[in-house]
Design a protein around this motif. Structure first.
Motif, PDB file in Angstrom:
ATOM      1  N   GLU A 195       2.775  10.575  -9.356  1.00 35.46           N
ATOM      2  CA  GLU A 195       2.542  10.674 -10.841  1.00 35.46           C
ATOM      3  C   GLU A 195       0.989  11.193 -10.967  1.00 35.46           C
ATOM      4  O   GLU A 195       0.658  11.456 -12.375  1.00 35.46           O
ATOM      5  CB  GLU A 195       2.847   9.322 -11.323  1.00 35.46           C
ATOM      6  CG  GLU A 195       4.221   8.663 -11.199  1.00 35.46           C
ATOM      7  CD  GLU A 195       4.992   9.456 -12.111  1.00 35.46           C
ATOM      8  OE1 GLU A 195       4.631   9.862 -13.275  1.00 35.46           O
ATOM      9  OE2 GLU A 195       6.354   9.413 -11.910  1.00 35.46           O
ATOM     10  N   SER A 196       0.343  11.363 -10.213  1.00 32.33           N
ATOM     11  CA  SER A 196      -1.159  11.852 -10.397  1.00 32.33           C
ATOM     12  C   SER A 196      -1.231  13.138 -10.626  1.00 32.33           C
ATOM     13  O   SER A 196      -0.380  13.909 -10.030  1.00 32.33           O
ATOM     14  CB  SER A 196      -2.043  11.269  -9.287  1.00 32.33           C
ATOM     15  OG  SER A 196      -1.577  11.882  -8.021  1.00 32.33           O
ATOM     16  N   VAL A 215      -7.056   0.940  -6.200  1.00 29.99           N
ATOM     17  CA  VAL A 215      -8.066  -0.236  -5.910  1.00 29.99           C
ATOM     18  C   VAL A 215      -8.248  -1.134  -6.936  1.00 29.99           C
ATOM     19  O   VAL A 215      -8.235  -2.403  -6.866  1.00 29.99           O
ATOM     20  CB  VAL A 215      -9.671   0.424  -5.770  1.00 29.99           C
ATOM     21  CG1 VAL A 215     -10.606  -0.391  -5.784  1.00 29.99           C
ATOM     22  CG2 VAL A 215      -9.313   1.066  -4.391  1.00 29.99           C
ATOM     23  N   LEU A 216      -8.169  -0.244  -8.294  1.00 28.95           N
ATOM     24  CA  LEU A 216      -7.848  -1.104  -9.698  1.00 28.95           C
ATOM     25  C   LEU A 216      -6.784  -2.000  -9.848  1.00 28.95           C
ATOM     26  O   LEU A 216      -6.873  -3.305  -9.953  1.00 28.95           O
ATOM     27  CB  LEU A 216      -8.041  -0.274 -10.733  1.00 28.95           C
ATOM     28  CG  LEU A 216      -9.321   0.664 -10.878  1.00 28.95           C
ATOM     29  CD1 LEU A 216      -9.212   1.509 -12.061  1.00 28.95           C
ATOM     30  CD2 LEU A 216     -10.615  -0.209 -11.098  1.00 28.95           C
ATOM     31  N   TYR A 243      -7.525  11.089  -4.418  1.00 25.38           N
ATOM     32  CA  TYR A 243      -8.821  10.304  -5.032  1.00 25.38           C
ATOM     33  C   TYR A 243      -8.318   9.476  -6.328  1.00 25.38           C
ATOM     34  O   TYR A 243      -8.611   8.144  -6.309  1.00 25.38           O
ATOM     35  CB  TYR A 243      -9.872  11.432  -5.377  1.00 25.38           C
ATOM     36  CG  TYR A 243     -10.491  12.126  -4.297  1.00 25.38           C
ATOM     37  CD1 TYR A 243     -10.492  11.395  -3.045  1.00 25.38           C
ATOM     38  CD2 TYR A 243     -11.064  13.320  -4.468  1.00 25.38           C
ATOM     39  CE1 TYR A 243     -11.207  12.202  -2.092  1.00 25.38           C
ATOM     40  CE2 TYR A 243     -11.671  14.092  -3.360  1.00 25.38           C
ATOM     41  CZ  TYR A 243     -11.640  13.438  -1.942  1.00 25.38           C
ATOM     42  OH  TYR A 243     -12.174  13.987  -1.122  1.00 25.38           O
ATOM     43  N   GLU A 244      -7.591  10.086  -6.922  1.00 26.63           N
ATOM     44  CA  GLU A 244      -7.123   9.439  -8.284  1.00 26.63           C
ATOM     45  C   GLU A 244      -6.116   8.252  -8.000  1.00 26.63           C
ATOM     46  O   GLU A 244      -6.276   7.109  -8.446  1.00 26.63           O
ATOM     47  CB  GLU A 244      -6.374  10.427  -9.176  1.00 26.63           C
ATOM     48  CG  GLU A 244      -5.789   9.748 -10.480  1.00 26.63           C
ATOM     49  CD  GLU A 244      -5.002  10.583 -11.378  1.00 26.63           C
ATOM     50  OE1 GLU A 244      -4.559  10.118 -12.270  1.00 26.63           O
ATOM     51  OE2 GLU A 244      -4.823  11.637 -11.053  1.00 26.63           O
ATOM     52  N   THR A 245      -5.338   8.637  -6.891  1.00 23.43           N
ATOM     53  CA  THR A 245      -4.236   7.494  -6.391  1.00 23.43           C
ATOM     54  C   THR A 245      -5.326   6.259  -5.539  1.00 23.43           C
ATOM     55  O   THR A 245      -4.633   5.195  -5.952  1.00 23.43           O
ATOM     56  CB  THR A 245      -3.353   8.162  -5.267  1.00 23.43           C
ATOM     57  OG1 THR A 245      -2.679   9.105  -6.036  1.00 23.43           O
ATOM     58  CG2 THR A 245      -2.417   7.064  -5.201  1.00 23.43           C
ATOM     59  N   ALA A 246      -5.964   6.884  -5.037  1.00 23.42           N
ATOM     60  CA  ALA A 246      -6.877   5.679  -4.343  1.00 23.42           C
ATOM     61  C   ALA A 246      -7.535   4.805  -5.453  1.00 23.42           C
ATOM     62  O   ALA A 246      -7.550   3.451  -5.439  1.00 23.42           O
ATOM     63  CB  ALA A 246      -8.062   6.378  -3.634  1.00 23.42           C
ATOM     64  N   PHE A 250       0.578  -1.153  -0.001  1.00 19.14           N
ATOM     65  CA  PHE A 250      -0.121   0.057  -0.055  1.00 19.14           C
ATOM     66  C   PHE A 250       0.938   1.255  -0.063  1.00 19.14           C
ATOM     67  O   PHE A 250       0.769   2.156  -1.015  1.00 19.14           O
ATOM     68  CB  PHE A 250      -1.124   0.124   1.189  1.00 19.14           C
ATOM     69  CG  PHE A 250      -1.733   1.222   1.355  1.00 19.14           C
ATOM     70  CD1 PHE A 250      -2.782   1.448   0.548  1.00 19.14           C
ATOM     71  CD2 PHE A 250      -1.596   2.279   2.333  1.00 19.14           C
ATOM     72  CE1 PHE A 250      -3.823   2.596   0.436  1.00 19.14           C
ATOM     73  CE2 PHE A 250      -2.122   3.321   2.356  1.00 19.14           C
ATOM     74  CZ  PHE A 250      -3.321   3.516   1.546  1.00 19.14           C
ATOM     75  N   PHE A 251       1.795   1.418   1.182  1.00 18.39           N
ATOM     76  CA  PHE A 251       2.315   2.738   1.203  1.00 18.39           C
ATOM     77  C   PHE A 251       3.278   3.241   0.079  1.00 18.39           C
ATOM     78  O   PHE A 251       3.111   4.188  -0.434  1.00 18.39           O
ATOM     79  CB  PHE A 251       3.111   2.696   2.660  1.00 18.39           C
ATOM     80  CG  PHE A 251       2.575   2.642   3.674  1.00 18.39           C
ATOM     81  CD1 PHE A 251       1.125   3.046   3.787  1.00 18.39           C
ATOM     82  CD2 PHE A 251       3.034   2.001   4.767  1.00 18.39           C
ATOM     83  CE1 PHE A 251       0.474   3.202   4.827  1.00 18.39           C
ATOM     84  CE2 PHE A 251       2.095   1.760   6.123  1.00 18.39           C
ATOM     85  CZ  PHE A 251       0.817   2.512   5.925  1.00 18.39           C
ATOM     86  N   LEU A 252       4.338   2.346  -0.524  1.00 17.08           N
ATOM     87  CA  LEU A 252       5.006   2.586  -1.625  1.00 17.08           C
ATOM     88  C   LEU A 252       4.594   2.827  -2.814  1.00 17.08           C
ATOM     89  O   LEU A 252       4.493   3.732  -3.530  1.00 17.08           O
ATOM     90  CB  LEU A 252       6.169   1.470  -1.607  1.00 17.08           C
ATOM     91  CG  LEU A 252       7.277   1.576  -0.464  1.00 17.08           C
ATOM     92  CD1 LEU A 252       8.371   0.250  -0.564  1.00 17.08           C
ATOM     93  CD2 LEU A 252       7.867   3.027  -0.299  1.00 17.08           C
ATOM     94  N   PRO A 253       3.354   1.812  -3.442  1.00 17.28           N
ATOM     95  CA  PRO A 253       2.751   1.985  -4.447  1.00 17.28           C
ATOM     96  C   PRO A 253       1.807   3.300  -4.209  1.00 17.28           C
ATOM     97  O   PRO A 253       1.558   4.177  -5.281  1.00 17.28           O
ATOM     98  CB  PRO A 253       1.630   1.068  -4.592  1.00 17.28           C
ATOM     99  CG  PRO A 253       2.405  -0.248  -3.832  1.00 17.28           C
ATOM    100  CD  PRO A 253       3.001   0.629  -2.802  1.00 17.28           C
TER     101      PRO A 253
END
Length: 491
Positions: free
Chosen positions: A133-134, A156-157, A149-152, A123-126
């Motif tokens: 990058e977002s 999830v995907l 929001y975009e990173t979350a 989770f943390f590093l990704p």
């Protein structure tokens, strides 16, 4: 009875509070040290931009990287802390001041490191990478929360994709188990993924450690002052100063003529000669003790550590053939202070700690010396945030696999605690036996190759053959001429 129950509950409460305070203090110390390390290597231009939003995002990503790096350092210290704590309790069994070193504290440290290492990798590093990058969804209001929001959504995907791949892989290996565990996320998928990550880290250690053991000699040789075998240091320093001055004059002349290609070539030559001159001056200023004892003792110490590692693993291979208890396994309730984890007592435990730390350092050196990961080598004040994230992820994979790696090779008898001992492949005799044999073979081959080339290189430099042109075959030089040359240098 009620008074005894209250006293017992109070004791449990105080023990839990004490263990929590110790864990927080230890992790805070590691976090401060790792933050200083990360800030030493980071690229300052990424954190001093005019855009406050980018600076905030980079700081959050840097904090996550620091957290992951501190967890990796904690994973490296797990086995040394556990082994040394047991020896301290054995040495001072009645001391009031070391009673806090108990099995509950060590077990809690292992569980915390396992939990946070997996959280950091998954989770943390990704999150830190995708966060940097977002830019936020198209049409949404710009800001830090839009990037969150975009990173979350991306995470999830990505999680759904990884879970799908894991389910397909488990279905190919065991169809019945995959169907039964389709909705069993916590009890099946997460341990399966953790076991796969641990196996990947152990395999990476198998490749990097033998290479690092062979490169440790050259790395140590660059840090220490080498004794000049059949070499006049004053002569070499004078030649280096003359060459540096000549290249400096050529460089000034070429710079005035604006010949760019020639200038770059001369700059590289000038820097090489300057580095050689500085090394020679350090050798000349070094004391005889440092010159003639420091380097040989360091080389002999590295050689002894490597030979001891190989002999221990060879003995463990024989144990695997005749004793099933030699396989690595988990330990639920560690009994600290009951017996030493080494047959040689406290001295053997100290050797185990030194070997574990030596293997970790060797694996890191081998990782950065390998052609695949050499580009990740951090540079002071010039490492981008993406490179820092990649370094933290790789170091976390290596360090979290170090306890399993050390126990699989038989470096220590301390069984794995918590979820570290629940990997499925640890009980497979064929995997463990083949792993030990490969480690012995690769380490021995790298060590023999390193020693052979090191002796040949030093003899070539000692007799001055490195100054010959490439068209001259060194094997065609008579032995009498070499001996005469060597005797004249000695005189």
């Amino acid at each position: 009875m009620e008074g005894d129950e209250v006293t017992l509950r109070e004791q449990l409460f105080h023990d839990r509070v004490r263990e929590t305070i110790i864990c927080v203090l230890l992790f805070s110390s590691l976090y401060i040290i790792c933050y200083l390390i990360v800030t030493h290597y980071r690229k300052n231009a990424e954190f001093s931009t005019d855009d406050d939003e980018d600076a905030t995002v980079n700081k959050i990503a840097l904090w996550l990287c620091t957290f992951s790096l501190s967890v990796s350092v904690g994973a490296v210290l797990l086995l040394p802390i556990a082994i040394l704590s047991n020896e301290v309790l054995l040495t001072f069994p009645q001391s009031y001041y070391v009673q806090w070193l108990n099995g509950s504290l060590i077990h809690g440290l292992w569980n915390f490191v396992f939990l946070f290492s997996n959280l950091s990798l998954v989770f943390f590093l990704p999150f830190a990478y995708f966060f940097t990058e977002s830019e936020g969804f198209a049409g949404s209001k710009k800001g830090v929360m839009a990037r969150v929001y975009e990173t979350a959504v991306v995470l999830v995907l990505l999680t759904l994709l990884v879970l799908g791949v894991v389910w397909v892989a488990s279905a190919l290996l065991n169809d019945t188990s995959a169907r039964e565990s389709l909705y069993d996320l916590w009890e099946y998928y997460l341990p399966y993924m953790s076991s796969f990550i641990s196996l990947s880290g152990v395999l990476l250690l198998l490749l990097c450690t033998p290479l690092g053991v062979s490169r440790m000699f050259s790395v140590t040789g660059r840090l220490l002052v080498k004794p000049g075998l059949l070499e006049d240091v004053d002569d070499s320093v004078s030649c280096a100063i003359f060459e540096e001055a000549a290249l400096s004059r050529k460089l000034n002349m070429e710079t005035s003529c604006w010949v760019n290609v020639r200038v770059e070539v001369l700059k590289n030559q000038y820097l090489t000669i300057r580095a050689r001159r500085i090394a020679l001056e350090m050798r000349r200023r070094a004391s005889p003790w440092q010159r003639y004892l420091g380097y040989p003792i360091a080389m002999l110490l590295l050689l002894a550590l490597t030979v001891v590692c190989v002999l221990i693993v060879c003995y463990h291979v024989l144990e695997l053939l005749f004793d099933e208890t030699a396989l690595p396994r988990g330990m639920e309730d560690p009994l600290f202070g009951a017996a030493s984890f080494s047959v040689f007592g406290s001295l053997g435990a100290a050797v185990q700690v030194i070997l574990i730390l030596y293997l970790m350092v060797s694996s890191v050196v081998g990782f950065y010396c390998s052609p695949l990961f050499s580009n990740l080598l951090p540079r002071a004040r010039d490492t981008t945030l993406t490179q820092i994230i990649g370094n933290c992820a790789c170091l976390l994979v290596l360090s979290s696999a170090l306890p399993v790696f050390s126990r699989t090779l038989g470096i220590t008898r301390f069984d794995l605690l918590g979820d570290f001992g629940r990997y499925n492949w640890l009980g497979n005799f064929h995997i463990v036996f083949l792993y030990n044999v490969l480690f012995v073979g690769l380490t021995s081959a790298c060590l023999i190759n390193t020693l052979t080339w090191a002796v040949q290189r030093e003899l070539i430099r000692a007799f001055g053959l490195h100054k010959l042109p490439l068209t001259v075959s060194r094997s065609a030089i008579p032995l009498k001429l070499l001996l005469a040359n060597g005797l004249s240098k000695i005189q």
